[in-house]
Design a protein around this motif. Structure first.
Motif, PDB file in Angstrom:
ATOM      1  N   LEU A   1      -7.437   3.902   4.470  1.00 62.94           N
ATOM      2  CA  LEU A   1      -6.471   2.835   4.232  1.00 62.94           C
ATOM      3  C   LEU A   1      -6.318   1.971   5.478  1.00 62.94           C
ATOM      4  CD1 LEU A   1      -4.149   1.349   2.771  1.00 62.94           C
ATOM      5  CD2 LEU A   1      -2.639   3.176   3.581  1.00 62.94           C
TER       6      LEU A   1
ATOM      7  N   LEU B   1      -7.116  -2.048   6.095  1.00 62.35           N
ATOM      8  CA  LEU B   1      -6.122  -2.992   6.616  1.00 62.35           C
ATOM      9  C   LEU B   1      -6.597  -3.625   7.925  1.00 62.35           C
ATOM     10  CD1 LEU B   1      -2.892  -0.982   5.793  1.00 62.35           C
ATOM     11  CD2 LEU B   1      -3.612  -3.128   4.739  1.00 62.35           C
TER      12      LEU B   1
ATOM     13  N   GLU C   1       0.829  -1.213   0.000  1.00 63.61           N
ATOM     14  CA  GLU C   1       0.000   0.000   0.000  1.00 63.61           C
ATOM     15  C   GLU C   1       0.864   1.264   0.000  1.00 63.61           C
ATOM     16  OE1 GLU C   1      -3.239   0.110  -0.318  1.00 63.61           O
ATOM     17  OE2 GLU C   1      -3.735  -1.999   0.002  1.00 63.61           O
TER      18      GLU C   1
END
Length: 108
Positions: A94, A98, A21
């Protein structure tokens, strides 16, 4: 204290999820070569892996320090930097993705 067994695989698995990422290879998260500085993406990936392993997967810092080649004070600072970075909506999204993957993978 020696860290072995399933706990030692958690940061590696999280690094494999998170590092791409940030556009860095997962191994860079654990790299302790005597370079002058990590690149910003490498540093942020490492800080994020520390954060996700401790906060997301619930691994205590005292166990994590040997796996990450870092002391608890430095890891606490990394966690604080990630928590501050969560003020950015994109970064927060993000981390939420995750964290969901970690929950799925480890049931944390």
């Amino acid at each position: 204290m020696s860290v072995a067994g399933p706990i030692s695989g958690v940061p590696v698995a999280i690094a494999q999820m998170a590092a791409p990422e940030f556009g860095v290879p997962p191994r860079s998260v654990f790299d302790i070569s005597p370079r002058i500085r990590r690149t910003r993406p490498e540093a942020l990936a490492r800080e994020t892996v520390i954060y996700l392993t401790h906060v997301g997967a619930g691994i205590p810092l005292r166990l994590l320090q040997g796996l990450m080649w870092s002391d608890r004070r430095d890891m606490r600072r990394a966690i604080q930097r990630v928590e501050t970075a969560r003020d950015d909506a994109g970064f927060d999204a993000l981390l939420a993705r995750l964290e969901a993957r970690i929950e799925e993978e480890f049931g944390a």
